[in-house]
Structures are given as C-alpha cells and as structure tokens.
Design a protein around this motif. Structure first.
Motif, PDB file in Angstrom:
ATOM      1  N   LEU A 190      27.500  40.997  50.215  1.00 57.72           N
ATOM      2  CA  LEU A 190      29.080  41.305  49.815  1.00 57.72           C
ATOM      3  C   LEU A 190      29.908  40.205  50.038  1.00 57.72           C
ATOM      4  N   ALA A 191      29.049  38.809  50.601  1.00 55.13           N
ATOM      5  CA  ALA A 191      30.257  37.580  50.502  1.00 55.13           C
ATOM      6  C   ALA A 191      29.830  37.219  48.972  1.00 55.13           C
TER       7      ALA A 191
ATOM      8  N   ARG B   2      32.484  39.044  47.312  1.00 54.69           N
ATOM      9  CA  ARG B   2      33.842  38.952  47.405  1.00 54.69           C
ATOM     10  C   ARG B   2      33.815  38.292  46.538  1.00 54.69           C
ATOM     11  N   THR B   3      32.743  36.789  47.205  1.00 59.35           N
ATOM     12  CA  THR B   3      32.973  35.631  45.997  1.00 59.35           C
ATOM     13  C   THR B   3      33.742  35.752  44.322  1.00 59.35           C
TER      14      THR B   3
ATOM     15  N   LYS C  37      34.425  38.755  43.442  1.00 61.80           N
ATOM     16  CA  LYS C  37      36.128  39.286  43.040  1.00 61.80           C
ATOM     17  C   LYS C  37      37.160  37.967  42.795  1.00 61.80           C
ATOM     18  N   ASP C  38      37.478  36.820  44.326  1.00 68.56           N
ATOM     19  CA  ASP C  38      38.456  35.938  44.008  1.00 68.56           C
ATOM     20  C   ASP C  38      38.255  35.356  42.950  1.00 68.56           C
TER      21      ASP C  38
END
Length: 115
Positions: free
Chosen positions: A102-103, A106-107, A109-110
């Motif tokens: 999950l982390a 998100r990373t 995606k950024d």
C-alpha cells in the motif's frame, strides 16, 4: 505416469493458457478497432513512458521492506509472549507486506505525478 509429473505439466498448461488468452484477446480487440477505423496510435499510448520500471522497483522495495519488518515484529511477538509461532509469523508477515504494498502504491502514484 505418477502424480509428481502432473504438477509441472499442469503448471506449464496453466501458464500457456494465460499467455494464449492474453495475446489472442489483445489481437481481437486491436482487429476490432482497426475495422472501425480507429487510429493505431492508441496502441502505443504508454510506450513513451519509461517510468514503469521505477514503479516496479518502488513496489518491490516496499514489499521486501514490509516483509522484513513483519518477520522482525513476529520474532519479537513470539519471543516476549506465549503466542503460537505457527499463527503469528504468517499473519504478521502478510499484514506488513500488505502495508508495504500500500505504501509502495502511494509512493508510485506520487512518482507518476512528478513526471
């Protein structure tokens, strides 16, 4: 022919079936689009991006970090409590690997937003 030979044969057939379905479906979709007169440039839409390997590396790194932290936490829990090792290790490892993925998502995606 014993049952031990059936496992590699079935694995090969499963992988072959998945690859065959992927390519045949992709070919049918492309042929249908070409028949409708759609521009062929949509097939190469994501080919210019070179960040796919970055996303893979980031996700893999977070998965491995999460698994390592999960093993460490499970070791601490089993050392200092009387919980069953066979239940604690897989559950904590999978939980931490999921948090790591999950982390990583998100990373990544950024990371895509920056480019």
């Amino acid at each position: 022919m014993g049952p031990e030979i059936l496992i590699p044969i079935s694995m090969f057939l499963m992988i072959f079936g998945i690859v065959y379905l992927f390519f045949s479906t992709r070919n049918r979709e492309r042929m249908a689009l070409i028949e409708k007169g759609v521009d062929a440039s949509i097939f190469f839409k994501g080919a210019g991006k070179s960040s796919s390997w970055k996303v893979f590396v980031v996700n893999l790194a977070f998965l491995l970090i999460g698994s390592g932290v999960g093993i460490f936490i499970a070791l601490l829990i089993t050392t200092y409590t009387s919980l069953n090792d066979e239940a604690v290790f897989p559950s904590i490892i999978f939980i931490m690997a999921g948090i790591g993925l999950l982390a990583g998502f998100r990373t990544a995606k950024d990371l895509d937003k920056e480019e």
